[in-house]
Every structure is written in C-alpha cells, then in structure tokens.
Motif scaffolding. Sequence first.
Motif, short mmCIF file in Angstrom:
data_model
loop_
_atom_site.label_atom_id
_atom_site.label_comp_id
_atom_site.label_asym_id
_atom_site.label_seq_id
_atom_site.Cartn_x
_atom_site.Cartn_y
_atom_site.Cartn_z
N SER A 200 0.84 -1.20 0.00
CA SER A 200 0.00 0.00 0.00
C SER A 200 0.88 1.25 0.00
CB SER A 200 -0.94 0.00 1.22
OG SER A 200 -1.70 -1.18 1.27
N LEU A 201 1.87 1.23 -0.85
CA LEU A 201 2.92 2.26 -0.86
C LEU A 201 2.42 3.57 -1.46
CD1 LEU A 201 5.97 2.87 -0.46
CD2 LEU A 201 6.32 2.00 -2.79
N VAL A 202 2.75 4.67 -0.79
CA VAL A 202 2.48 6.02 -1.30
C VAL A 202 3.80 6.74 -1.40
CG1 VAL A 202 1.27 8.20 -0.92
CG2 VAL A 202 0.20 6.04 -0.21
N LEU A 203 4.16 7.19 -2.60
CA LEU A 203 5.41 7.90 -2.85
C LEU A 203 5.13 9.38 -3.07
CD1 LEU A 203 7.13 5.37 -5.25
CD2 LEU A 203 7.90 5.95 -2.96
N VAL A 204 5.90 10.23 -2.40
CA VAL A 204 5.70 11.68 -2.48
C VAL A 204 7.03 12.32 -2.86
CG1 VAL A 204 4.96 13.75 -1.24
CG2 VAL A 204 3.95 11.52 -0.66
N PRO A 205 7.23 12.66 -4.15
CA PRO A 205 8.47 13.34 -4.53
C PRO A 205 8.52 14.74 -3.92
CG PRO A 205 7.31 12.45 -6.45
CD PRO A 205 6.35 12.40 -5.30
N LEU A 206 9.71 15.16 -3.51
CA LEU A 206 9.93 16.53 -3.06
C LEU A 206 10.72 17.25 -4.15
CD1 LEU A 206 10.89 15.98 0.71
CD2 LEU A 206 8.68 16.72 -0.23
N TRP A 207 10.03 18.09 -4.91
CA TRP A 207 10.67 18.83 -6.00
C TRP A 207 11.37 20.06 -5.42
CZ3 TRP A 207 9.91 15.39 -9.60
CH2 TRP A 207 8.69 14.69 -9.68
N PRO A 208 12.68 20.25 -5.66
CA PRO A 208 13.37 21.41 -5.08
C PRO A 208 12.76 22.73 -5.52
CG PRO A 208 14.95 19.81 -5.94
CD PRO A 208 13.59 19.37 -6.41
N LYS A 209 12.39 22.84 -6.80
CA LYS A 209 11.70 24.02 -7.33
C LYS A 209 11.07 23.63 -8.66
CE LYS A 209 15.16 26.83 -7.37
NZ LYS A 209 16.03 28.03 -7.60
N PRO A 210 10.20 24.44 -9.23
CA PRO A 210 9.54 24.06 -10.48
C PRO A 210 10.54 23.71 -11.58
CG PRO A 210 8.48 25.99 -9.54
CD PRO A 210 9.71 25.75 -8.73
N GLY A 225 0.41 -4.45 3.84
CA GLY A 225 -0.56 -3.79 2.96
C GLY A 225 -0.63 -4.43 1.58
N LYS A 226 -1.81 -4.41 0.98
CA LYS A 226 -2.02 -5.06 -0.32
C LYS A 226 -2.52 -4.09 -1.40
CE LYS A 226 -1.06 -9.12 1.43
NZ LYS A 226 0.23 -9.80 1.10
N ALA A 227 -2.80 -2.85 -1.04
CA ALA A 227 -3.34 -1.91 -2.03
C ALA A 227 -2.27 -1.54 -3.05
CB ALA A 227 -3.85 -0.65 -1.32
N PRO A 228 -2.67 -1.15 -4.28
CA PRO A 228 -1.70 -0.75 -5.30
C PRO A 228 -0.89 0.46 -4.85
CG PRO A 228 -3.87 -1.12 -6.27
CD PRO A 228 -4.06 -1.13 -4.79
N ALA A 229 0.33 0.52 -5.34
CA ALA A 229 1.18 1.67 -5.03
C ALA A 229 0.65 2.92 -5.72
CB ALA A 229 2.61 1.39 -5.48
N ARG A 230 0.91 4.08 -5.09
CA ARG A 230 0.50 5.37 -5.63
C ARG A 230 1.69 6.30 -5.72
NH1 ARG A 230 -2.58 7.93 -1.65
NH2 ARG A 230 -2.79 9.60 -3.17
N LEU A 231 1.87 6.94 -6.86
CA LEU A 231 2.86 7.99 -7.04
C LEU A 231 2.12 9.31 -7.08
CD1 LEU A 231 5.76 8.95 -7.58
CD2 LEU A 231 5.33 8.56 -10.02
N THR A 232 2.28 10.13 -6.05
CA THR A 232 1.51 11.37 -5.93
C THR A 232 2.15 12.50 -6.73
OG1 THR A 232 2.71 12.28 -4.03
CG2 THR A 232 0.99 10.65 -3.58
N ALA A 233 1.45 13.62 -6.79
CA ALA A 233 1.98 14.81 -7.45
C ALA A 233 3.14 15.42 -6.68
CB ALA A 233 0.86 15.85 -7.62
N GLY A 234 3.30 15.04 -5.42
CA GLY A 234 4.42 15.51 -4.64
C GLY A 234 4.27 16.94 -4.16
N LEU A 235 5.37 17.49 -3.69
CA LEU A 235 5.37 18.84 -3.13
C LEU A 235 6.59 19.59 -3.65
CD1 LEU A 235 4.61 19.97 0.46
CD2 LEU A 235 6.81 20.58 -0.52
N THR A 236 6.37 20.81 -4.11
CA THR A 236 7.46 21.68 -4.55
C THR A 236 7.92 22.51 -3.36
OG1 THR A 236 6.56 21.78 -6.80
CG2 THR A 236 8.15 23.48 -6.17
N VAL A 237 9.20 22.40 -3.01
CA VAL A 237 9.71 23.02 -1.78
C VAL A 237 9.92 24.52 -1.94
CG1 VAL A 237 11.57 23.00 -0.08
CG2 VAL A 237 10.79 20.85 -1.11
#
Length: 260
Positions: A200-210, A225-237
């Motif tokens: 049930s993995l959730v990945l959150v990239p941290l973008w240094p800037k746009p 956990g058995k749910a599919p993994a999710r790659l999120t839109a992340g966060l721009t620092v």
Amino acid sequence: MSGQPMPAAEAPPVPPPQGHADFLLNGRVTLLQPDGGYRAAIDPVFLAAITAAVSGERVLDAGTGTGAAALCLAARVAGAAVVGLEQRADACAFARRNAELSGLAGRVTVVEGDLLDPPATLGRGGFDRVMMNPPYLKADAASRPPDDWKAAANVEGTARLPDWVRFADRMLKPRGTLTMVHRADRIDDILGALRGRFGSLVLVPLWPKPGVEAKRLLLVARKGGKAPARLTAGLTVHDADGGYSAAAARVLRDAGELAF
C-alpha cells in the motif's frame, strides 16, 4: 585483595550537550545541535509531517539523532507518545535536552541502542507507526566524511537499508505504518527492501523548485498492505524565486500535516 572480583569499569560520563540552537516550526521546537558537526535540515520536518499519527498512538523514530523528527511530530500531535532510538550516546544527550527545551520531555523518550540489536525496553510489535531518516549513501559507494557524526548520519554503517526496514517490521503492530525520507535515486533499493513486508505504498516526490527533478522523496507504507502503489503529485519546496512555496511553508513554519 586476593579472590575478590574487580569492580566493573564505569563508562565515562557523557558531557552536557553544547552547541548552537536552531528553531523549527516557527519556534515550537528548539533544536540544540553540535557546532561543526552534522546538522539536521528540513528533511526530518517533512518526515514528521507525513507521519499521520493521532492522539493515543505510539510512534518510534528510528535513528532519531538530535530529535528533530520526533520533536516536530510531538509538537504537532498532542497526545502522541514518541520514542526516539539512537545509537550514539552524544546524540541521545542532545535529543533529551532538546525535548526539555521544547517542553516535550513528557511525551518524547530517547532510548540509546542499536537497531540491529534493539533494546528489550522497546518490546516487539508495540508501535502504531515507525518513522525513519536512514543514512542516504551506500557504505560501498561513498567516501566517509572525517567527522564521525556526519559519517554516521550520511553513510550506511553496519546496518544497511534492508536492516532498517526489517527493524520497522519488527517494531510495528500488524497493519502498522512506516514513513521514510530518502534520496530519490535509491528508489530501487527502497522498493527491494520493502518487498514482502510492506505494501500500500504512497510515494511523495519533493521537488526542489519548479522544473527541477526530485532529489528527495517521502514514502508511506503499511505492514502487510495489499493496495496498489500510488505515485503522488508531490510537493514543490521552493518557488522559482527561491523562497519556500506556500505548501512547504505550511509544513515548515505552521506545523501542517502532509496528507496524500
């Protein structure tokens, strides 16, 4: 006297921590850190923000260092009990002092010990959440800094990434949650370490800037956990002008939770 056992040698006392005080979460956390040595940056603050603890839960911060992530979580979540495990006695002294300075000594406990041989006081399977900021660099792929504190924080020692994940599995309750901050270029190693234990993995990239590729990532994984993994839109620092983005400032200054 003949036949009398020699007294056991006492370990030398750990000197009182002295260093420079930084302030996290707009002053809610005081973080005394050693001058000239390793200094925590924003990564543990983001780690605490994505650890979605609630009042009454027990959280373990593996490799707590001077206590940045543990204290940020305790400051944000009233009623959560946080235990920091740290191998270095000098770092433990800093973390305990920081808990006192931040008014959080009643809810943040620091335990000295090695995750490869966990102290019995931790028990097994008793934590709702484990969070961790493991050393980012592989032991066989990096030169160790001359400062041993920086080396321990940045380069893997005897405990490698799979050992950190196995430790989290051992400490967590069934269906408990692991949160981690790590380098984005070690995603293959991270996924390999998690396989068979966490899902049930959730990945959150941290973008240094746009427009700049991510160097760090946050992840959330559930034990069994058995749910599919999710790659999120992340966060721009940072915004293009170099200042913190509104989303980052909400975490770093306002103690906001990161929810994805």
